[in-house]
Design an enzyme around this catalytic site. Structure first.
Site, PDB file in Angstrom:
ATOM      1  CG  ASP A  68      -2.179   0.892   0.950  1.00 45.90           C
ATOM      2  OD1 ASP A  68      -2.114   1.761   0.047  1.00 45.90           O
ATOM      3  OD2 ASP A  68      -3.199   0.731   1.648  1.00 45.90           O
TER       4      ASP A  68
HETATM    5  C1  BGC Z   1      -5.030   3.291   0.001  1.00 47.09           C
HETATM    6  C2  BGC Z   1      -5.141   2.321  -1.159  1.00 47.09           C
HETATM    7  C3  BGC Z   1      -4.992   3.071  -2.459  1.00 47.09           C
HETATM    8  C4  BGC Z   1      -3.673   3.815  -2.453  1.00 47.09           C
HETATM    9  C5  BGC Z   1      -3.389   4.600  -3.714  1.00 47.09           C
HETATM   10  C6  BGC Z   1      -3.795   4.148  -0.092  1.00 47.09           C
HETATM   11  O1  BGC Z   1      -3.825   5.148   0.854  1.00 47.09           O
HETATM   12  O2  BGC Z   1      -5.040   2.583   1.211  1.00 47.09           O
HETATM   13  O3  BGC Z   1      -6.369   1.651  -1.113  1.00 47.09           O
HETATM   14  O4  BGC Z   1      -5.081   2.195  -3.549  1.00 47.09           O
HETATM   15  O5  BGC Z   1      -3.658   4.722  -1.371  1.00 47.09           O
HETATM   16  O6  BGC Z   1      -4.263   5.661  -3.853  1.00 47.09           O
END
Ligand code: BGC
Length: 767
Positions: free
Chosen positions: A271
């Site tokens: 993530d």
């Molecule tokens: C989120 C993800 C997301 C990523 C990119 C993160 O903060 O937890 O679900 O895909 O950001 O935007």
């Protein structure tokens, strides 16, 4: 010729699979799944042999905010990622979160996760995945950052609206549908957030302390199903820790379970900002650090040069990425972004999902709205007009359009009624300054007083309008600023003084229909008795308002079902009742030896067992998540899991099974008769639960084991058949670390929700 080719490919895949998995002790668990990604391995070996070490390491971290590098010299394209999960996100800066302001990147806003789950339809999930993939391809993207499939453990969870359900079977079947739909249409999925990202507060620091059985039976099944039944190509490691280890360096989750046991052959990305180490991450199974290169860039090269990491591991991680790269054809630059992202086929999918997601919780006959005498309808509430595609922290959708509930009503009713509107209350809006301490107490107090004044004024206007109307449609609920990534709600009460407003409205006009536009549970104690009908209509996408209006005026029957339990009060729900959430407030619940047991296996940096450590989330409710808890503990609920009314009535009868006794490899086939005894065509979502009569281990009172959405015409009677493989009734044995049969007598319970069991039949399991 094609057939021979296919056979050859299959054989090759099998040989490669045998080479890779042949000597592993988990072989038997892989026997019925071989990822199609393995077919590329021969080709990949020759690519890897031509790559420099720098080129390899270059693939293991973000290149820009939403890409990771290929190898231009060898014709390997970059991987392009797109948020996900409920619409393709607009184009952002290469190294920041600011939108670029493109004119063609407006996408279809699909109903969010809990809405999709409320359809209880894997077929619609397939359509949804297909729609997401088509728009991803229009934008030139390879991998969708979705579906988001964590279990809804707490009603307050900030991402409940993005996630699917509190139930692993429902979540699994929808994850499989979404994944197949996306990957059959040319885009890879990225299942997120693996694993146990069930809360947003402290998500970047919290260590989930969970027992093996709960993990295997409740939290991992959606991921496992999407990998093994749909061959998911991508997985995103969650921000949190699980049993002591960050998810992005969790050997047990990544190498042992995902790869070795399940046979996942694709790539794991972290993530955003969720990587915490160099050596552990790359060795324990992470492929790409997103979106930076802090750990898997120069630091990795240095580690390689120092001999701390071997090139063999790097080759392995590169191979896993290349498999996905070769399976997903890059969209040529000149073909991407030629047309608007949102296209009519996808808008239709958004409508179809929304139309089948709307849950009718209560109806004393006021719905569908009688338009025969041209009534005056007072639509009241900010959610009648508030866009839900954006408005919170995290991925939103720059929607090409979003039909609000008010617009939907106007579209569908036209001049058949007089529609008047009042905002009713001041909505919660995202306020970063307030969130991050950028406002003084004085400023906040001043703002709040002003809000209060505004709210009073809006209340009065609404009451005046309500008094003069024939019917009041109160459109409240949460919004995207209330339910948001990055933080959990403090409670589940309706925000902005909606409970008080509805009390005043009811005094002015008792004909109130309440529509909640929320993605997660609300406390309904005030609103329920004051409403003649109660509808849950979700953050329901570009076509949400049209679908809602079609239900309210009776063009279609509502047929959505709750994917989670609506508790009487928040404190009844399991993690709250046991003091497991919020953390740091343990009320003396005993983890019955599990804390000690689990802590023995914790080898990461967060050792020890301080029950009040705010950075540790103890899952001592174990498998008793959602309805499993309320049922087993006999706790009354507001509305049960699986619940939802239609505009017709159904009669269930004649439950039969194809045998009286089943062995461990058998499939229980149960059938019953379903008759539409009302006068409107409708879908009915039928559910089969299993209760163990004389088990040898502890079980929840009952568990959902099969379901189906069936369309029945008025007066029509259908035979419904559901299948339950006995294998799916096994439990995770924490002593032998494996699945095990509990071959006891079971009661099959068929009904229209977890609390409306209409037919029962006992059968025996045994060899
Ligand atoms: C989120 C993800 C997301 C990523 C990119 C993160 O903060 O937890 O679900 O895909 O950001 O935007």
């Amino acid at each position: 010729k094609m057939k021979t080719d296919m056979n050859f490919k299959a054989l090759l895949t099998l040989i490669i699979a045998i080479i890779i998995f042949g000597c592993s002790p988990e072989k038997s668990q892989n026997e019925n799944f071989t990822s199609s990604l393995l077919q590329f391995d021969q080709q990949i070996e020759s690519i890897i042999s031509n790559m420099t070490l720098e080129e390899k390491v270059n693939m293991l971290h973000g290149k820009t905010m939403f890409t990771s590098a290929g190898v231009e010299r060898l014709g390997i394209a970059d991987m392009k990622y797109a948020d996900g999960p409920f619409g393709i996100r607009e184009e952002l800066q290469a190294h920041g979160w600011m939108p670029l302001g493109w004119t063609k990147d407006s996408a279809t806003f699909f109903p969010t996760g809990s809405a999709l789950a409320a359809t209880w339809s894997p077929e619609l999930a397939y359509e949804y995945g297909k729609g997401m993939a088509r728009e991803a391809r229009i934008r030139g993207k390879d991998m969708i950052l979705g579906p988001a499939i964590n279990i809804q453990r707490i009603p307050t969870g900030g991402r409940t609206y993005e996630y699917l359900s509190e139930d692993p079977l429902l979540s699994s079947q929808l994850s499989v549908g979404y994944t197949k739909g996306a990957q059959d249409n040319g885009a890879a999925v990225c299942l997120k957030h693996y694993a146990l990202n069930n809360q947003e507060n402290n998500r970047g620091t919290v260590d989930v302390i969970v027992g093996e059985r709960a993990m295997r039976e409740i939290y991992l099944p959606p991921f496992k199903a999407a990998v093994r039944e749909a061959d998911a190509y991508g997985v995103m490691a969650a921000y949190n820790k699980v049993n002591g280890w960050w998810c992005a360096e969790n050997n047990n989750l990544l190498n042992e379970i995902l790869r070795k046991e399940w046979g996942f052959a694709g790539m794991v990305i972290s993530d955003w900002g969720g990587t915490h180490s160099t050596v552990e991450s790359v060795e324990h199974g992470l492929n790409v650090e997103m979106p930076d290169s802090k750990y898997l860039g120069q630091a990795l090269l240095d580690s390689l040069n120092a001999g701390v990491v071997s090139e063999k591991v790097i080759d392995l991680r590169v191979r896993e990425i290349l498999r996905v790269r070769l399976a997903i054809k890059p969209v040529p630059e000149e073909e991407a972004n030629q047309v608007m992202t949102s296209q009519p086929e996808q808008q239709r999918i958004a409508y179809n999902v929304a139309a089948k997601s709307i849950v009718l919780l209560k109806n004393n006959g006021i719905l569908p709205i009688d338009l025969s005498r041209k009534p005056t309808i007072a639509v009241i509430g900010d959610n009648a007009v508030r866009p839900m595609a954006t408005g919170g922290v995290g991925a939103g959708v720059k929607a090409l359009y979003e039909v609000s509930p008010l617009e939907g009503l106007r579209n569908k009713i036209g001049d058949k009624a007089k529609i008047v509107y009042a905002q009713g209350y001041v909505p919660v809006v995202l306020d970063y300054a307030r969130m991050f301490g950028g406002k003084s107490d004085e400023e906040i107090a001043k703002e709040d007083a002003e809000r209060e004044r505004q709210n009073k004024k809006l209340n009065e206007e609404a009451i005046e309008l309500a008094a003069k109307a024939d019917i009041v449609l109160f459109m409240g609920g949460d919004n995207r600023a209330v339910e948001t990534e990055g933080s959990d709600r403090k409670d589940i009460f309706l925000p902005s003084g909606q409970d008080e407003l509805i009390q005043k409205l009811a005094k002015a006009n008792p004909n109130i229909v309440t529509v909640l536009v929320s993605g997660a549970p609300n406390d309904l104690n005030e609103v329920n008795p004051l409403s003649k009908a109660l509808v849950l209509s979700w953050f329901n996408g570009s076509e949400g308002g049209n679908a809602l209006a079609d239900v309210l005026v009776g063009n279609i029957s509502p047929s959505g079902r709750l994917p989670f339990t609506l508790p009487v009060k928040l404190e009844d729900s399991p993690a709250y009742a046991l003091g497991n959430y919020p953390q740091g407030q343990k009320k003396g619940d005993v983890f019955v030896g599990l804390v000690e047991e689990t802590n023995k296996e914790i080898t990461g940096e967060n050792k020890g067992s301080d029950m009040n450590d705010p950075d540790k989330a103890y899952y001592s409710e174990e498998m008793l998540v959602g309805y499993r808890w309320f049922d087993t503990r006999n706790i009354e609920v507001m509305y049960p899991f699986g619940y939802g009314l239609t505009y017709t009535t159904f009669e269930y009868s004649a439950l039969n099974t194809d045998a009286e006794k089943y062995e461990s490899k058998d499939v229980i086939s149960l059938s019953f008769s379903l008759m539409n005894t009302g006068d409107m065509a409708s879908d009915e979502v039928v559910q089969a639960y299993v209760h163990r009569v004389n088990p040898s281990v502890e079980w929840p009172e009952k568990e959902l084991k099969a379901f189906s959405r069936v369309n029945v015409q008025p007066g029509e009677e259908k035979t419904v058949t559901l299948e339950i493989p006995v294998e799916k009734l096994r439990y995770w044995d924490e002593i032998n670390h494996d699945w095990k049969d509990d071959l006891c007598d079971i009661e099959l319970q068929v009904g229209s929700s977890a609390n409306d069991i209409l037919l029962k039949k006992q059968v025996a399991l045994g060899d």
